[in-house]
Design an enzyme around this catalytic site. Sequence first.
Site, PDB file in Angstrom:
ATOM      1  N   GLU A   1       0.409  -0.904   0.110  1.00 29.52           N
ATOM      2  CA  GLU A   1      -0.263  -0.289  -0.346  1.00 29.52           C
ATOM      3  C   GLU A   1       0.807   1.181   0.163  1.00 29.52           C
ATOM      4  O   GLU A   1       2.005   1.625   1.611  1.00 29.52           O
ATOM      5  CB  GLU A   1      -0.830   0.237   1.079  1.00 29.52           C
ATOM      6  CG  GLU A   1      -1.826  -0.489   1.146  1.00 29.52           C
ATOM      7  CD  GLU A   1      -2.803  -1.222   2.645  1.00 29.52           C
ATOM      8  OE1 GLU A   1      -3.769  -1.366   2.672  1.00 29.52           O
ATOM      9  OE2 GLU A   1      -2.609   0.044   3.306  1.00 29.52           O
TER      10      GLU A   1
ATOM     11  N   ASP B   1      -6.090   9.356   9.908  1.00 30.60           N
ATOM     12  CA  ASP B   1      -4.580   8.089  10.473  1.00 30.60           C
ATOM     13  C   ASP B   1      -4.229   9.053  11.788  1.00 30.60           C
ATOM     14  O   ASP B   1      -4.861  10.521  12.422  1.00 30.60           O
ATOM     15  CB  ASP B   1      -3.621   8.190  10.184  1.00 30.60           C
ATOM     16  CG  ASP B   1      -3.481   7.902   8.871  1.00 30.60           C
ATOM     17  OD1 ASP B   1      -3.726   6.918   8.254  1.00 30.60           O
ATOM     18  OD2 ASP B   1      -4.049   8.620   7.315  1.00 30.60           O
TER      19      ASP B   1
ATOM     20  N   TYR C   1     -11.232  -4.001   1.795  1.00 28.81           N
ATOM     21  CA  TYR C   1     -10.382  -3.651   3.520  1.00 28.81           C
ATOM     22  C   TYR C   1     -10.969  -3.831   4.568  1.00 28.81           C
ATOM     23  O   TYR C   1     -11.679  -2.232   4.573  1.00 28.81           O
ATOM     24  CB  TYR C   1      -9.119  -2.523   3.097  1.00 28.81           C
ATOM     25  CG  TYR C   1      -8.537  -1.758   4.325  1.00 28.81           C
ATOM     26  CD1 TYR C   1      -8.685  -2.349   5.718  1.00 28.81           C
ATOM     27  CD2 TYR C   1      -7.288  -0.892   3.802  1.00 28.81           C
ATOM     28  CE1 TYR C   1      -7.464  -1.849   6.165  1.00 28.81           C
ATOM     29  CE2 TYR C   1      -6.055  -0.930   4.524  1.00 28.81           C
ATOM     30  CZ  TYR C   1      -6.642  -1.068   6.163  1.00 28.81           C
ATOM     31  OH  TYR C   1      -5.549  -0.735   6.796  1.00 28.81           O
TER      32      TYR C   1
END
Lengths: 397, 275
Positions: free
Chosen positions: B49, B60, B175
């Site tokens: 990735e 994040d 995912y």
Amino acid sequence: MSTESALLSAGRFGPYGGRYVPETLVAPLDELAAAYATARRDPAFQAEFQSLLKNYAGRPTPLTLAGRLSEELGGARIYLKREDLLHTGAHKINNCLGQGLLARRMGKRRIIAETGAGQHGVATATVCALFGFDCVVYMGEADMARQALNVARMRLLGAEVRPVASGSRTLKDAINEAMRDWVANCETTHYLLGSVLGAHPYPRMVRDFHAEIGEEARRQYLEVRGRLPEMLIACVGGGSNAIGLFTAFLGDGEVKLVGVEAGGRGAALGEHAARFQGGSPGVLQGTFTYVLQDAWGQIAGTHSVSAGLDYPSIGPEHAMLHDTGRAEYVSAGDAAALEACRRLARSEGIIPALESAHAVAEACVRAPTMPRDAGMIVNISGRGDKDMEILRRELQL
Amino acid sequence: MSRFASIFARARAESRCALIPYLTAGDPTAGATLAACEAMAAAGADIIELGIPFSDPLADGPVIQAASERALAQGMTLEGVLKLAAMLRQAAPALGILLFGYYNPLLRYGLEAFAAAAARAGADGVLVTDLIPEEAEAYCAALAARQLDPVFLAAPTSPDERLGRIAAASRGFIYAVSRTGVTGARRQVPEGAHTLVARLRRHTALPLALGFGISTPEQAREVAGFADGVVVGTALVERMAAAVKQNGPQAAAGAAAEFIRSLRAGIALAAPGRA
């Protein structure tokens, strides 16, 4: 379902708005949208909201004729919508009361919020104290330094103020941090977003909670003048006070709507927060709207003397009003806002917040170009007490 | 068969799950990223990735935020990431390459131009953290026109009807986010992760990779027991950053490869429990 209502249900304003969030947040946003849709139609919810606006926040706020200022400028009569007189000192309390009631209905007892100037943080901390909620407010370190008084107020009200040291250490970074908190804690926590920004349903919901500003102003102006004003002027950071004032007049095509962005200290990228003069459509923090960005789509830095306007994107409904031409957007720089603040203080005995001073600055430009029997409403979205340190320094008081 | 499909098929044939490291392109330099990716491919990584750094990475945690800041300070751009992907494709023809980032840089580049450039570079797919299937019509069309796989996130908070929608929009793999929250290392694989993977299986035959918070060979082994792929991001970025801090940018590749070998060893031991 018609195309139009399909777009509306997705939270679109023309092409703008929508939901650009990590998947984890979709369920809490759906839960919020559903809770709001129900509450909105519930007379008991509306009655309690109206009662709090009246008996706790202090609505209706007056519409004050700025007589000496209007005389000095020699043009249109300037009326001030006095959101500065609300409890906690700014319009922000309207939305906080609405979302606080909603959080209670949803059974969420932990509230998080972001704040720039600190006005939304103070209003959130206030409502959390009123309802007995836990409260965490994220605030950029740069903003904490320049709005120290509001940090102390939030703490006195029982809120935890968490400093944000990432990025530009201002409002944008505080929103990032609040969204990170929400992603982690969405099952127990309501994110009390403070402007007409973010993913659906926030821009519509926050607009609705502020709509009383314009409804009152329209009624009050009609009572005094027997007709509608020629113009409305409001400052635009995320744009909640402006949308609150504009919404009741959207159907009155003859009323000109003017939004004032922060011109900062220059036209170069990074020196201002004027999204319609240097920004372009993009996605930031959940919504598609005008964004100040570089050639590679990285979000640009901003500057304004006013922390509440110091933000690189703008509410998606403003983006639509801009593109359709229904509203006009201009900018006023730091110096003009500071001067307007001094001017209003001396001519009317009213010290506006530095955010609202941007709207006053534009009024000082427009009024002289209009006939004397014309009239305008300027939204004094907040009071200047929180800005005294900056004013003392900048105006050498 | 797409490259992602053959990678997962091969891993399954070897009775293991696919190993999918994340790193931010340009952290600490473009050259170090390329060297680290090549070393990881040689050490047993199946799909890389490749993170496109963004100024406002709101999904994040602090480690990847800091990596993004370092990469942007180095002058990394979307164009730079695409160049890196092209070089990586040359160096590692069998490696899966997933471009991973936020929506605004792609929008600014232009969705069709981006898809064309990504395909030219040899990328296999794209994952955009802040894009959900409902908002992704133009994006999916642009990727489909270039035979690129759109990979979407599925979260523990996603109700079943959304899992169906996510499965229908995804190609290559899905995912699965192991827990609510931002990226960052955790001590344990959350209980909800197992449930989410099981719920997703009812909606799709696509391979399922699990990420967010997985940081040790033991955790990777546990994930390998129920998912088809395991994503390791923060723990890798942290190790690389520590090595760089101590010994400079050239130390990144060695640290990355060593970590990948340990994860790969952990995964290899998971075989007996797999369906």
